[in-house]
Scaffold this motif. Structure first.
Motif, PDB file in Angstrom:
ATOM      1  N   PRO A  29      18.687  49.570  33.174  1.00 37.03           N
ATOM      2  CA  PRO A  29      18.425  49.453  31.722  1.00 37.03           C
ATOM      3  C   PRO A  29      19.685  49.552  30.906  1.00 37.03           C
ATOM      4  CG  PRO A  29      17.130  51.239  32.703  1.00 37.03           C
ATOM      5  CD  PRO A  29      18.026  50.673  33.771  1.00 37.03           C
ATOM      6  N   THR A  34      13.537  43.430  31.391  1.00 40.91           N
ATOM      7  CA  THR A  34      14.698  43.436  32.259  1.00 40.91           C
ATOM      8  C   THR A  34      14.370  42.689  33.541  1.00 40.91           C
ATOM      9  OG1 THR A  34      14.021  45.555  33.222  1.00 40.91           O
ATOM     10  CG2 THR A  34      15.555  45.648  31.377  1.00 40.91           C
ATOM     11  N   LYS A  75      12.235  46.715  26.251  1.00 41.53           N
ATOM     12  CA  LYS A  75      12.933  45.439  26.457  1.00 41.53           C
ATOM     13  C   LYS A  75      12.643  44.960  27.857  1.00 41.53           C
ATOM     14  CE  LYS A  75      17.323  47.248  28.086  1.00 41.53           C
ATOM     15  NZ  LYS A  75      18.763  47.275  27.918  1.00 41.53           N
ATOM     16  N   THR A 104      11.863  52.406  34.074  1.00 35.84           N
ATOM     17  CA  THR A 104      11.527  51.009  34.300  1.00 35.84           C
ATOM     18  C   THR A 104      10.086  50.931  34.789  1.00 35.84           C
ATOM     19  OG1 THR A 104      13.817  50.470  34.815  1.00 35.84           O
ATOM     20  CG2 THR A 104      12.138  48.911  35.570  1.00 35.84           C
ATOM     21  N   SER A 136      17.616  45.411  37.960  1.00 33.11           N
ATOM     22  CA  SER A 136      18.713  45.645  37.008  1.00 33.11           C
ATOM     23  C   SER A 136      18.579  47.043  36.418  1.00 33.11           C
ATOM     24  CB  SER A 136      18.693  44.586  35.900  1.00 33.11           C
ATOM     25  OG  SER A 136      17.559  44.743  35.095  1.00 33.11           O
ATOM     26  N   THR A 151      11.681  47.996  30.301  1.00 32.87           N
ATOM     27  CA  THR A 151      12.331  49.288  30.184  1.00 32.87           C
ATOM     28  C   THR A 151      11.800  49.974  28.939  1.00 32.87           C
ATOM     29  OG1 THR A 151      14.310  48.549  31.294  1.00 32.87           O
ATOM     30  CG2 THR A 151      14.529  50.489  29.889  1.00 32.87           C
TER      31      THR A 151
END
Length: 141
Positions: free
Chosen positions: A141, A135, A133, A45, A139, A9
């Motif tokens: 963020p 993920t 980050k 994403t 999912s 993300t």
């Protein structure tokens, strides 16, 4: 390209300060004033390993391959120091140049931050950053 299917993300935060979840305290160079503050947050994403995305982000000359709005110049790899920001406000290839400063490059937490001012900060005083980050697929963020 045979990359593992992981997701990263990317959070872009122009005109804003870092969230409380970021553990580093970044001192403000601005004094409190009656200036209007605008915060913009954009998340996306990317279906790629975080290391591969980070490699593209710190390759500043390579930004022209994937960003039609913002390009950082003045160095081959992102490092703390003065740089030049090129901005195409409409994404149409018409560029304006501004002096800026790469304020932070944190390879461990995948954070790139730069600052810049227009008219000594009276017209614009920006604190821009990208944070990444990992993920899980599907999912949020």
């Amino acid at each position: 390209c045979d990359l593992p299917s992981t997701y990263v993300t990317l959070a872009l935060f122009p005109f804003s300060t870092l969230p409380a979840s970021h553990t580093k305290e970044i001192p403000s160079t601005r004094t409190p004033s009656t200036h209007m503050t605008i915060s913009v947050r954009h998340e996306v994403t990317i279906n790629a390993p975080i290391a591969a995305v980070w490699k593209e982000v710190i390759d500043l000359p390579g930004w022209k391959k994937w960003s039609k709005w913002t390009v950082l110049e003045g160095m081959d790899t992102a490092q703390v120091g003065p740089a030049t920001l090129q901005a195409s406000f409409d994404g149409d290839g018409v560029w304006k140049k501004f002096a800026c400063n790469i304020a932070e490059v944190d390879h461990a937490s995948y954070l790139l931050r730069w600052t810049g001012k227009v008219a000594g900060g009276c017209l614009f005083d920006g604190n821009h950053w990208m944070s990444f980050k990992e993920t899980s697929p599907g999912s949020k963020p």
